[in-house]
Motif scaffolding. Structure first.
Motif, PDB file in Angstrom:
ATOM      1  N   UNK A 141       5.098  -7.955  -3.139  1.00  0.00           N
ATOM      2  CA  UNK A 141       3.848  -7.162  -3.416  1.00  0.00           C
ATOM      3  C   UNK A 141       2.688  -7.907  -3.701  1.00  0.00           C
ATOM      4  N   UNK A 142       2.838  -9.139  -3.787  1.00  0.00           N
ATOM      5  CA  UNK A 142       1.762 -10.253  -3.737  1.00  0.00           C
ATOM      6  C   UNK A 142       0.986 -10.391  -2.366  1.00  0.00           C
ATOM      7  N   UNK A 143       1.720  -9.815  -1.474  1.00  0.00           N
ATOM      8  CA  UNK A 143       1.524  -9.776   0.163  1.00  0.00           C
ATOM      9  C   UNK A 143       0.457  -8.644   0.530  1.00  0.00           C
ATOM     10  N   UNK A 144       0.356  -7.608  -0.411  1.00  0.00           N
ATOM     11  CA  UNK A 144      -0.343  -6.262  -0.376  1.00  0.00           C
ATOM     12  C   UNK A 144      -1.989  -6.392  -0.868  1.00  0.00           C
TER      13      UNK A 144
ATOM     14  N   UNK B 116      -4.069  -7.397  13.332  1.00  0.00           N
ATOM     15  CA  UNK B 116      -4.577  -6.091  12.684  1.00  0.00           C
ATOM     16  C   UNK B 116      -3.544  -5.247  12.120  1.00  0.00           C
ATOM     17  N   UNK B 117      -2.340  -4.986  13.000  1.00  0.00           N
ATOM     18  CA  UNK B 117      -1.393  -4.237  12.420  1.00  0.00           C
ATOM     19  C   UNK B 117      -0.646  -4.668  11.490  1.00  0.00           C
ATOM     20  N   UNK B 118      -0.462  -5.869  11.155  1.00  0.00           N
ATOM     21  CA  UNK B 118       0.168  -6.627   9.869  1.00  0.00           C
ATOM     22  C   UNK B 118      -0.825  -6.310   8.881  1.00  0.00           C
TER      23      UNK B 118
ATOM     24  N   UNK C 168      -0.041  -3.866   5.243  1.00  0.00           N
ATOM     25  CA  UNK C 168      -0.078  -4.569   3.820  1.00  0.00           C
ATOM     26  C   UNK C 168      -1.208  -3.725   3.069  1.00  0.00           C
ATOM     27  N   UNK C 169      -1.586  -2.604   3.494  1.00  0.00           N
ATOM     28  CA  UNK C 169      -2.674  -2.118   2.941  1.00  0.00           C
ATOM     29  C   UNK C 169      -2.348  -0.632   2.334  1.00  0.00           C
ATOM     30  N   UNK C 170      -2.570  -0.718   1.048  1.00  0.00           N
ATOM     31  CA  UNK C 170      -2.036   0.527   0.373  1.00  0.00           C
ATOM     32  C   UNK C 170      -3.259   1.296  -0.213  1.00  0.00           C
TER      33      UNK C 170
ATOM     34  N   UNK D  46      -4.033  11.415   8.119  1.00  0.00           N
ATOM     35  CA  UNK D  46      -3.322  12.483   8.751  1.00  0.00           C
ATOM     36  C   UNK D  46      -3.214  12.553  10.230  1.00  0.00           C
ATOM     37  N   UNK D  47      -1.937  13.043  10.681  1.00  0.00           N
ATOM     38  CA  UNK D  47      -1.938  12.951  12.256  1.00  0.00           C
ATOM     39  C   UNK D  47      -0.886  11.993  12.689  1.00  0.00           C
ATOM     40  N   UNK D  48      -0.239  12.305  13.938  1.00  0.00           N
ATOM     41  CA  UNK D  48       0.910  11.289  14.447  1.00  0.00           C
ATOM     42  C   UNK D  48       0.309  10.178  14.849  1.00  0.00           C
ATOM     43  N   UNK D  49      -0.953  10.200  15.231  1.00  0.00           N
ATOM     44  CA  UNK D  49      -1.420   8.923  15.896  1.00  0.00           C
ATOM     45  C   UNK D  49      -2.215   8.103  14.875  1.00  0.00           C
ATOM     46  N   UNK D  50      -2.333   8.460  13.689  1.00  0.00           N
ATOM     47  CA  UNK D  50      -3.300   7.880  12.860  1.00  0.00           C
ATOM     48  C   UNK D  50      -2.327   6.493  12.363  1.00  0.00           C
ATOM     49  N   UNK D  51      -3.242   5.705  12.131  1.00  0.00           N
ATOM     50  CA  UNK D  51      -2.677   4.457  11.590  1.00  0.00           C
ATOM     51  C   UNK D  51      -3.107   4.107  10.223  1.00  0.00           C
ATOM     52  N   UNK D  52      -2.794   3.198   9.252  1.00  0.00           N
ATOM     53  CA  UNK D  52      -3.352   2.817   8.124  1.00  0.00           C
ATOM     54  C   UNK D  52      -4.584   1.904   8.362  1.00  0.00           C
TER      55      UNK D  52
END
Length: 129
Positions: free
Chosen positions: A38-41, A71-73, A77-79, A94-100
């Motif tokens: 969790x220290x990576x988040x 960016x994906x990584x 690791x972003x909550x 929301x949505x199937x194409x959405x990313x964090x």
């Protein structure tokens, strides 16, 4: 809770931590400074009561600004959490194409909208030569 108690064992006897005590986002600091995955988040808490945002960066969190991660990584690791009195709820796109979002993206939007936020960084400060 275990991370908090390892830093402050006396809090259990004082009733500050336990089953009947509400958890606070401030406790995240202890977990994000621990020797755990969790220290990576980074955890971003949107407080619906105050309108403020608290950002807690783990000591090993790598942002895409550092050039060491993509960016994906960074997004993985972003909550993001929404705080309503008494509850923390996941805040997800929301949505199937959405990313964090990444922390960099969140910071940009908060700055653009004039939202007050504080970043608590668990990383050790760089030593001055």
């Amino acid at each position: 809770e275990a991370a908090v108690l390892s830093s402050h064992p006396e809090w259990a006897a004082q009733g500050m931590v336990g089953e009947e005590v509400q958890a606070f986002s401030d406790f995240l600091v202890y977990l994000l400074e621990s020797q755990s995955i969790i220290s990576d988040w980074v955890v971003v808490v949107f407080d619906t009561s105050s309108g403020f945002v608290d950002v807690y960066k783990g000591k090993n969190y790598k942002d895409e600004d550092e050039g060491t991660v993509n960016e994906t990584y960074a997004a993985s690791n972003t909550l993001t959490l929404r705080f309503v009195p008494g509850h923390y709820q996941p805040l997800v796109c929301a949505g199937p194409e959405s990313t964090r979002p990444t922390l960099k993206q969140i910071d940009a939007v908060l700055d653009e909208c004039g939202v007050l936020y504080v970043i608590t960084d668990g990383a050790e400060p760089e030593k001055q030569a």
